[in-house]
Design a protein around this motif. Structure first.
Motif, PDB file in Angstrom:
ATOM      1  N   UNK A   1     -16.729 -28.701  26.731  1.00 57.31           N
ATOM      2  CA  UNK A   1     -15.158 -28.713  26.649  1.00 57.31           C
ATOM      3  C   UNK A   1     -14.413 -27.551  27.081  1.00 57.31           C
ATOM      4  N   UNK A   2     -13.488 -26.873  26.709  1.00 55.96           N
ATOM      5  CA  UNK A   2     -12.904 -24.890  27.114  1.00 55.96           C
ATOM      6  C   UNK A   2     -11.705 -26.014  26.255  1.00 55.96           C
ATOM      7  N   UNK A   3     -11.180 -25.291  24.820  1.00 52.81           N
ATOM      8  CA  UNK A   3     -10.285 -26.266  23.674  1.00 52.81           C
ATOM      9  C   UNK A   3      -9.164 -25.053  24.360  1.00 52.81           C
ATOM     10  N   UNK A   4      -7.922 -24.907  23.228  1.00 54.50           N
ATOM     11  CA  UNK A   4      -6.643 -23.954  23.489  1.00 54.50           C
ATOM     12  C   UNK A   4      -7.621 -23.271  22.634  1.00 54.50           C
ATOM     13  N   UNK A   5      -7.674 -23.326  21.794  1.00 59.93           N
ATOM     14  CA  UNK A   5      -7.450 -22.589  20.814  1.00 59.93           C
ATOM     15  C   UNK A   5      -8.568 -22.611  19.797  1.00 59.93           C
ATOM     16  N   UNK A   6      -9.452 -21.751  18.912  1.00 59.20           N
ATOM     17  CA  UNK A   6     -10.516 -22.316  18.792  1.00 59.20           C
ATOM     18  C   UNK A   6     -10.985 -20.662  17.030  1.00 59.20           C
ATOM     19  N   UNK A   7     -10.647 -21.053  16.241  1.00 59.22           N
ATOM     20  CA  UNK A   7     -10.891 -19.988  15.429  1.00 59.22           C
ATOM     21  C   UNK A   7     -12.232 -20.236  15.133  1.00 59.22           C
ATOM     22  N   UNK A   8     -12.952 -18.835  14.614  1.00 62.24           N
ATOM     23  CA  UNK A   8     -14.097 -18.167  14.483  1.00 62.24           C
ATOM     24  C   UNK A   8     -14.814 -17.543  13.665  1.00 62.24           C
ATOM     25  N   UNK A   9     -15.696 -17.379  13.320  1.00 62.53           N
ATOM     26  CA  UNK A   9     -16.077 -16.805  12.375  1.00 62.53           C
ATOM     27  C   UNK A   9     -15.449 -16.787  10.740  1.00 62.53           C
ATOM     28  N   UNK A  10     -15.391 -17.894  10.904  1.00 65.27           N
ATOM     29  CA  UNK A  10     -14.384 -17.481   8.992  1.00 65.27           C
ATOM     30  C   UNK A  10     -14.931 -18.323   8.418  1.00 65.27           C
ATOM     31  N   UNK A  11     -14.680 -18.352   6.825  1.00 64.77           N
ATOM     32  CA  UNK A  11     -15.781 -19.133   6.248  1.00 64.77           C
ATOM     33  C   UNK A  11     -14.139 -20.096   5.710  1.00 64.77           C
ATOM     34  N   UNK A  12     -14.275 -21.141   6.153  1.00 61.67           N
ATOM     35  CA  UNK A  12     -12.847 -22.452   6.567  1.00 61.67           C
ATOM     36  C   UNK A  12     -13.549 -23.317   5.101  1.00 61.67           C
ATOM     37  N   UNK A  13     -11.828 -23.460   4.736  1.00 64.65           N
ATOM     38  CA  UNK A  13     -12.330 -24.273   3.041  1.00 64.65           C
ATOM     39  C   UNK A  13     -11.999 -26.011   3.321  1.00 64.65           C
ATOM     40  N   UNK A  14     -12.842 -26.628   3.949  1.00 65.27           N
ATOM     41  CA  UNK A  14     -12.624 -28.392   4.070  1.00 65.27           C
ATOM     42  C   UNK A  14     -12.799 -28.848   2.880  1.00 65.27           C
ATOM     43  N   UNK A  15     -12.555 -30.303   2.470  1.00 66.29           N
ATOM     44  CA  UNK A  15     -12.537 -30.663   1.437  1.00 66.29           C
ATOM     45  C   UNK A  15     -13.285 -30.623   0.704  1.00 66.29           C
ATOM     46  N   UNK A  16     -15.236 -31.334   1.406  1.00 68.96           N
ATOM     47  CA  UNK A  16     -16.574 -30.480   1.114  1.00 68.96           C
ATOM     48  C   UNK A  16     -16.874 -29.815   0.574  1.00 68.96           C
ATOM     49  N   UNK A  17     -16.053 -28.543   0.601  1.00 63.55           N
ATOM     50  CA  UNK A  17     -16.360 -26.905   0.283  1.00 63.55           C
ATOM     51  C   UNK A  17     -15.902 -26.084   1.717  1.00 63.55           C
ATOM     52  N   UNK A  18     -16.632 -24.858   1.133  1.00 69.25           N
ATOM     53  CA  UNK A  18     -16.376 -23.745   2.111  1.00 69.25           C
ATOM     54  C   UNK A  18     -17.171 -23.816   2.956  1.00 69.25           C
ATOM     55  N   UNK A  19     -16.945 -23.838   4.064  1.00 70.04           N
ATOM     56  CA  UNK A  19     -19.053 -23.187   5.440  1.00 70.04           C
ATOM     57  C   UNK A  19     -18.063 -22.438   6.507  1.00 70.04           C
ATOM     58  N   UNK A  20     -18.703 -21.867   6.642  1.00 76.25           N
ATOM     59  CA  UNK A  20     -18.679 -20.809   8.116  1.00 76.25           C
ATOM     60  C   UNK A  20     -18.658 -22.167   9.774  1.00 76.25           C
ATOM     61  N   UNK A  21     -17.722 -22.139  10.139  1.00 79.48           N
ATOM     62  CA  UNK A  21     -17.730 -22.960  10.870  1.00 79.48           C
ATOM     63  C   UNK A  21     -16.805 -22.970  11.978  1.00 79.48           C
ATOM     64  N   UNK A  22     -16.844 -23.243  13.026  1.00 80.42           N
ATOM     65  CA  UNK A  22     -15.537 -23.102  14.244  1.00 80.42           C
ATOM     66  C   UNK A  22     -14.730 -23.917  13.748  1.00 80.42           C
TER      67      UNK A  22
END
Length: 462
Positions: A1-22
């Motif tokens: 499935x294709x979405x409108x926008x994907x932010x890729x390759x960044x170090x993403x700050x989630x509530x459980x910690x910062x992870x490399x994810x889309x």
């Protein structure tokens, strides 16, 4: 499935910690977080930190000048500054606009500027002596996200419709009424009687420096007012928040109040964590504010309380004026306010994360999730499925020197001009739309919205 926008390759700050994810965005919302996700549009965040867009809970804008402040910061330049600085939403104070936002009519006048917003705006309604007979309820029904009052002297009594500080009875009665709404009362806490008189004495003695000004607003005048507000909150059941705390003793009074069962939080400002008293006169009147910037020891103590979580979040207290009101060698005559919203994120990332080792998770809490939670901005403050797709992309270890021409402010003045800042905002995204990028600058469109919070009474009847 294709979405409108994907932010890729960044170090993403989630509530459980910062992870490399889309991170996936559809229709302005975060719809998925994971690996190897596809979208019709890709934002490559390689080498960047992806943080929730900042929620600055203390910003002054002047969309209506009333013939007195027409050249002050309006929404067009104010929200452009937010976009460039990584602030995707803010809580707007009910002053310095004329008329002040104190009832339904003045709130609607503010809402009439809805087409001038580049970021999202939640409004404070004012608590003043003149709006105790229906004004507070009108503001609640109009969708304010919180209330604001001054214990320090404020406003210009020669200007019809300007803001006014509360007396003790107005504070007590106003707190009772606001308690019924369930919303938070934010408080500028300084003892007016003492600070006003000390200022008068200093001027009469010919004192003019910023150091002299600081001495007329000693820390105990903050603490007295904070303790009074907490005591009143205990009597009325009103939820309160202490704005721009500039001394450790003030934070400690808030800690004690919480221990006694009062629903009270506090903030400090970027400038209290960055500047110290002994450098103020070398900088000039641009750095005058109230409460004042205090000694280095106070700054060090505030940092400890930010790191411990005792201070819930950090704000700009962006309070710009026209340059002429800062163009004086007498600190007592200068306007008291600092323009700073454009440098919330980069300065705090540099000072907190890069220089002091704060975790990315805590950085996101003090700049985004905690203020969003305090004012019930339910769609803001987190990179989480279902939340608004608000992001700031930060380039770490990327020093630059701020120049006046870098500023989006209507009046390009700031105490940070000439300072080297060790990180940069590269892109700001509001509900999936890029509103600033390093390459293209600030968007020419106005995608921002007013955030209107339903009143408790209305919500209960729906």
């Amino acid at each position: 499935m294709s979405h409108e926008l994907v932010i890729k390759n960044g170090l993403v700050i989630l509530e459980g910690g910062a992870v490399h994810t889309d991170v996936v965005v559809d229709n302005g919302k975060i719809t998925a977080i994971g690996e190897n996700l596809d979208g019709s549009k890709i934002v490559d965040a390689k080498g960047l930190v992806v943080s929730p867009g900042m929620v600055d809970a203390h910003v002054h804008i002047t969309p209506m000048g009333g013939g007195y402040r027409d050249q002050w910061e309006g929404y067009v330049t104010g929200t452009a500054s937010c976009a460039k600085g990584g602030v995707t939403s803010f809580m707007e104070m009910p002053l310095n606009q004329v008329p002040a936002t104190v009832d339904g009519k003045t709130l609607e006048e503010k809402y009439s500027h809805k087409d001038e917003l580049k970021v999202d705006v939640g409004s404070f309604g004012g608590l003043v002596p003149s709006n105790l007979k229906g004004g507070i309820q009108e503001l609640d029904e109009g969708g304010v996200a919180g209330y604001k009052c001054f214990l320090a002297t404020c406003g210009d009594r020669s200007i019809d419709g300007d803001f006014e500080n509360v007396d003790d009875y107005s504070l007590y009665e106003g707190m009772k009424q606001i308690a019924k709404t369930g919303k938070v009362l934010a408080i500028h806490a300084e003892d007016a009687a003492i600070t006003d008189r000390l200022g008068e004495i200093a001027k009469a003695e010919g004192k003019t420096t910023l150091a002299d000004y600081v001495d007329t607003r000693p820390a105990f005048t903050e603490v007295m007012a904070i303790k009074k507000a907490i005591f009143m909150a205990k009597q009325t059941g009103c939820r309160i928040h202490i704005c721009h705390v500039a001394c450790q003793e003030g934070v400690d009074a808030v800690i004690q109040g919480r221990a006694e069962g009062v629903d009270v939080t506090c903030e400090t400002c970027v400038h209290y964590l960055y500047f110290a008293k002994d450098e103020l006169d070398a900088i000039g009147a641009i750095v005058k504010c109230s409460p004042p910037i205090r000694e280095q020891a106070q700054q060090d103590a505030l940092w400890k309380r930010v790191e411990s979580g005792a201070i819930s979040f950090v704000t700009s207290d962006h309070s710009p004026c026209t340059p002429d009101l800062k163009d004086t060698d007498n600190a007592f005559d200068a306007w008291g306010g600092i323009p700073g919203v454009q440098n919330d994120v980069d300065v705090m990332y540099d000072e907190a994360v890069q220089k002091r080792g704060m975790s990315l998770t805590q950085f996101a809490k003090i700049t985004a999730s905690n203020p969003a939670d305090r004012y019930n901005l339910d769609d803001k403050g987190r990179i989480s499925v279902g939340k608004d797709a608000d992001f700031v992309l930060i380039k770490p270890n990327a020093p630059y020197t701020l120049k006046a021409e870098d500023l989006e402010y209507r009046n390009q003045i700031s105490p940070y001009i000439g300072r080297e800042i060790g990180a940069q905002v590269m892109q700001t995204i509001l509900r999936g739309q890029t509103i600033y990028s390093k390459e293209a600058g600030v968007t020419s469109s106005f995608p921002g919205k007013f955030i209107e919070k339903a009143s408790k009474q209305v919500a209960e009847t729906v």
